[in-house]
Write a protein that holds these residues in place. Structure first.
Motif, PDB file in Angstrom:
ATOM      1  N   HIS A 126       0.849  -1.195   0.000  1.00  0.00           N
ATOM      2  CA  HIS A 126       0.000   0.000   0.000  1.00  0.00           C
ATOM      3  C   HIS A 126       0.877   1.234   0.000  1.00  0.00           C
ATOM      4  CE1 HIS A 126      -2.379   3.282   1.729  1.00  0.00           C
ATOM      5  NE2 HIS A 126      -3.440   2.661   1.262  1.00  0.00           N
ATOM      6  N   SER A 127       0.408   2.284  -0.674  1.00  0.00           N
ATOM      7  CA  SER A 127       1.072   3.586  -0.613  1.00  0.00           C
ATOM      8  C   SER A 127       0.028   4.678  -0.785  1.00  0.00           C
ATOM      9  CB  SER A 127       2.151   3.711  -1.694  1.00  0.00           C
ATOM     10  OG  SER A 127       1.558   3.886  -2.972  1.00  0.00           O
ATOM     11  N   SER A 128       0.455   5.915  -0.588  1.00  0.00           N
ATOM     12  CA  SER A 128      -0.484   7.036  -0.701  1.00  0.00           C
ATOM     13  C   SER A 128      -0.590   7.551  -2.131  1.00  0.00           C
ATOM     14  CB  SER A 128      -0.057   8.177   0.230  1.00  0.00           C
ATOM     15  OG  SER A 128       1.225   8.665  -0.128  1.00  0.00           O
ATOM     16  N   SER A 129       0.299   7.140  -3.010  1.00  0.00           N
ATOM     17  CA  SER A 129       0.264   7.573  -4.402  1.00  0.00           C
ATOM     18  C   SER A 129      -0.254   6.448  -5.286  1.00  0.00           C
ATOM     19  CB  SER A 129       1.668   7.975  -4.872  1.00  0.00           C
ATOM     20  OG  SER A 129       2.174   9.049  -4.105  1.00  0.00           O
ATOM     21  N   PRO A 130      -0.908   6.786  -6.388  1.00  0.00           N
ATOM     22  CA  PRO A 130      -1.402   5.738  -7.291  1.00  0.00           C
ATOM     23  C   PRO A 130      -0.289   4.795  -7.749  1.00  0.00           C
ATOM     24  CG  PRO A 130      -2.402   7.832  -7.843  1.00  0.00           C
ATOM     25  CD  PRO A 130      -1.349   8.126  -6.809  1.00  0.00           C
ATOM     26  N   SER A 131       0.893   5.345  -7.986  1.00  0.00           N
ATOM     27  CA  SER A 131       2.041   4.501  -8.305  1.00  0.00           C
ATOM     28  C   SER A 131       2.857   4.270  -7.037  1.00  0.00           C
ATOM     29  CB  SER A 131       2.917   5.136  -9.387  1.00  0.00           C
ATOM     30  OG  SER A 131       4.123   4.404  -9.514  1.00  0.00           O
ATOM     31  N   GLY A 132       3.572   5.292  -6.615  1.00  0.00           N
ATOM     32  CA  GLY A 132       4.382   5.161  -5.408  1.00  0.00           C
ATOM     33  C   GLY A 132       5.492   4.136  -5.533  1.00  0.00           C
ATOM     34  N   ASP A 133       5.735   3.674  -6.780  1.00  0.00           N
ATOM     35  CA  ASP A 133       6.735   2.628  -7.016  1.00  0.00           C
ATOM     36  C   ASP A 133       6.434   1.350  -6.241  1.00  0.00           C
ATOM     37  OD1 ASP A 133       8.293   4.049  -8.897  1.00  0.00           O
ATOM     38  OD2 ASP A 133       9.255   5.170  -7.285  1.00  0.00           O
ATOM     39  N   LYS A 134       5.145   1.054  -6.101  1.00  0.00           N
ATOM     40  CA  LYS A 134       4.751  -0.169  -5.384  1.00  0.00           C
ATOM     41  C   LYS A 134       5.238  -1.435  -6.077  1.00  0.00           C
ATOM     42  CE  LYS A 134       0.310   1.041  -5.071  1.00  0.00           C
ATOM     43  NZ  LYS A 134       0.317   2.514  -5.235  1.00  0.00           N
ATOM     44  N   GLN A 135       5.427  -1.366  -7.396  1.00  0.00           N
ATOM     45  CA  GLN A 135       5.907  -2.541  -8.121  1.00  0.00           C
ATOM     46  C   GLN A 135       7.253  -3.003  -7.577  1.00  0.00           C
ATOM     47  OE1 GLN A 135       4.210  -4.183 -10.250  1.00  0.00           O
ATOM     48  NE2 GLN A 135       5.561  -5.335 -11.607  1.00  0.00           N
ATOM     49  N   GLY A 136       8.083  -2.034  -7.177  1.00  0.00           N
ATOM     50  CA  GLY A 136       9.380  -2.391  -6.615  1.00  0.00           C
ATOM     51  C   GLY A 136       9.247  -3.206  -5.343  1.00  0.00           C
ATOM     52  N   THR A 137       8.267  -2.860  -4.521  1.00  0.00           N
ATOM     53  CA  THR A 137       8.035  -3.610  -3.285  1.00  0.00           C
ATOM     54  C   THR A 137       7.557  -5.022  -3.577  1.00  0.00           C
ATOM     55  OG1 THR A 137       7.491  -1.572  -2.102  1.00  0.00           O
ATOM     56  CG2 THR A 137       6.748  -3.627  -1.114  1.00  0.00           C
ATOM     57  N   LEU A 138       6.629  -5.145  -4.518  1.00  0.00           N
ATOM     58  CA  LEU A 138       6.127  -6.479  -4.866  1.00  0.00           C
ATOM     59  C   LEU A 138       7.223  -7.343  -5.475  1.00  0.00           C
ATOM     60  CD1 LEU A 138       2.607  -5.581  -6.316  1.00  0.00           C
ATOM     61  CD2 LEU A 138       3.134  -6.573  -4.073  1.00  0.00           C
ATOM     62  N   LEU A 139       8.082  -6.731  -6.282  1.00  0.00           N
ATOM     63  CA  LEU A 139       9.214  -7.476  -6.833  1.00  0.00           C
ATOM     64  C   LEU A 139      10.133  -7.975  -5.719  1.00  0.00           C
ATOM     65  CD1 LEU A 139      10.061  -5.280  -9.947  1.00  0.00           C
ATOM     66  CD2 LEU A 139       9.342  -7.675  -9.998  1.00  0.00           C
ATOM     67  N   TYR A 140      10.330  -7.135  -4.719  1.00  0.00           N
ATOM     68  CA  TYR A 140      11.160  -7.531  -3.573  1.00  0.00           C
ATOM     69  C   TYR A 140      10.536  -8.720  -2.840  1.00  0.00           C
ATOM     70  CZ  TYR A 140      13.086  -7.437   1.140  1.00  0.00           C
ATOM     71  OH  TYR A 140      13.630  -7.798   2.332  1.00  0.00           O
ATOM     72  N   LEU A 141       9.229  -8.660  -2.614  1.00  0.00           N
ATOM     73  CA  LEU A 141       8.549  -9.745  -1.904  1.00  0.00           C
ATOM     74  C   LEU A 141       8.602 -11.039  -2.712  1.00  0.00           C
ATOM     75  CD1 LEU A 141       5.377  -7.893  -0.545  1.00  0.00           C
ATOM     76  CD2 LEU A 141       7.525  -8.367   0.653  1.00  0.00           C
ATOM     77  N   ALA A 142       8.394 -10.934  -4.035  1.00  0.00           N
ATOM     78  CA  ALA A 142       8.431 -12.127  -4.881  1.00  0.00           C
ATOM     79  C   ALA A 142       9.845 -12.695  -4.968  1.00  0.00           C
ATOM     80  CB  ALA A 142       7.905 -11.787  -6.276  1.00  0.00           C
ATOM     81  N   THR A 143      10.833 -11.811  -5.018  1.00  0.00           N
ATOM     82  CA  THR A 143      12.227 -12.278  -5.057  1.00  0.00           C
ATOM     83  C   THR A 143      12.590 -12.997  -3.765  1.00  0.00           C
ATOM     84  OG1 THR A 143      12.874 -10.466  -6.530  1.00  0.00           O
ATOM     85  CG2 THR A 143      14.626 -11.547  -5.296  1.00  0.00           C
ATOM     86  N   ASN A 144      12.151 -12.450  -2.649  1.00  0.00           N
ATOM     87  CA  ASN A 144      12.397 -13.107  -1.356  1.00  0.00           C
ATOM     88  C   ASN A 144      11.776 -14.504  -1.338  1.00  0.00           C
ATOM     89  OD1 ASN A 144      12.948 -13.190   1.673  1.00  0.00           O
ATOM     90  ND2 ASN A 144      10.723 -13.345   1.623  1.00  0.00           N
ATOM     91  N   ALA A 145      10.535 -14.610  -1.840  1.00  0.00           N
ATOM     92  CA  ALA A 145       9.871 -15.911  -1.891  1.00  0.00           C
ATOM     93  C   ALA A 145      10.646 -16.877  -2.794  1.00  0.00           C
ATOM     94  CB  ALA A 145       8.440 -15.744  -2.383  1.00  0.00           C
ATOM     95  N   ALA A 146      11.145 -16.369  -3.912  1.00  0.00           N
ATOM     96  CA  ALA A 146      11.926 -17.211  -4.816  1.00  0.00           C
ATOM     97  C   ALA A 146      13.208 -17.693  -4.154  1.00  0.00           C
ATOM     98  CB  ALA A 146      12.249 -16.437  -6.099  1.00  0.00           C
ATOM     99  N   GLN A 147      13.835 -16.818  -3.373  1.00  0.00           N
ATOM    100  CA  GLN A 147      15.046 -17.216  -2.644  1.00  0.00           C
ATOM    101  C   GLN A 147      14.760 -18.399  -1.715  1.00  0.00           C
ATOM    102  OE1 GLN A 147      18.309 -15.417  -1.868  1.00  0.00           O
ATOM    103  NE2 GLN A 147      18.157 -14.381  -3.844  1.00  0.00           N
TER     104      GLN A 147
END
Length: 217
Positions: A126-147
């Motif tokens: 979640h973020s306060s901006s429509p983008s807020g670069d949230k994709q970067g956070t989701l990529l981090y979470l998915a990468t952690n899961a892949a690890q």
């Protein structure tokens, strides 16, 4: 007397529920202002709709971090026992919150032992901006899961407005994980999330639980 070919002393489980998997979905998250907490609750409600699913909601808090190190054995024990782990964090400055990152780093010992390998995984932010670069956070979470060798579940809904609906499902067009957005409010009032984000989170939780049930079955 002729012997019976059947062992009549053998006991059988006649409970029909025992024939089906009873998965556990754990939702582990940090929430600063309360918006990510509301998303976590919605994910939990959706997962609970799948019959036989046990849902654990585990909140990361600052008191669990001492000298920069996160530690909470009870939380780790519940995560280790879960069939699916859903990760949630607000997006701060284009990435995961520091408090959540401390938890992720603390789980590196589990990574070394492959303790979460082949568990279902998913994420939301979640973020306060429509983008807020949230994709970067989701990529981090998915990468952690892949690890960890986990099996990632993404969002299964197209944006509902494409079909002329106004319920707000996946209104931000996130597919790697659920994205939520609320206007920045410094008044101190209780957090609220967009009804569409709540519904998307709920549907996401149900999807994760259904996928987990198929996976463990």
């Amino acid at each position: 007397m002729t012997e019976s070919p059947y062992d009549i002393t053998r006991s059988f489980d006649i409970n029909p529920l025992s024939r089906f998997p009873m998965p556990t979905v754990a939702i582990v998250y940090f929430s600063g202002a309360g918006h990510t907490h509301l998303m976590a609750q919605a994910v939990a409600e959706g997962a609970s709709k799948v019959e036989g699913t046990t849902v654990e909601v585990l909140r990361i808090i600052g008191e669990q971090i001492v000298n920069g190190r996160w530690k909470d054995d009870a939380t780790i024990e519940k995560l280790n026992g879960a069939d699916a782990i859903v990760f949630g964090t607000p997006t701060y400055m284009g990435g995961a919150a520091a408090q959540f990152k401390a938890f992720i780093d603390a789980a590196s010992g589990i990574w070394f032992q492959h303790g979460w390998k082949d568990k279902i995984a998913a994420g939301f932010t979640h973020s306060s901006s429509p983008s807020g670069d949230k994709q970067g956070t989701l990529l981090y979470l998915a990468t952690n899961a892949a690890q960890h060798g986990m099996i990632w579940v993404n969002v299964g809904d197209l944006q509902s407005f494409l079909f002329g609906k106004d319920d707000g499902v996946n209104r931000l067009g996130g597919f790697l994980g659920v994205m939520g957005q609320s206007q920045l409010d410094m008044s101190g009032k209780e957090a609220e999330i967009d009804p569409g984000d709540r519904l998307t989170s709920e549907r996401f939780g149900q999807r994760i639980a259904e996928a987990t049930k198929r996976w463990v079955g």
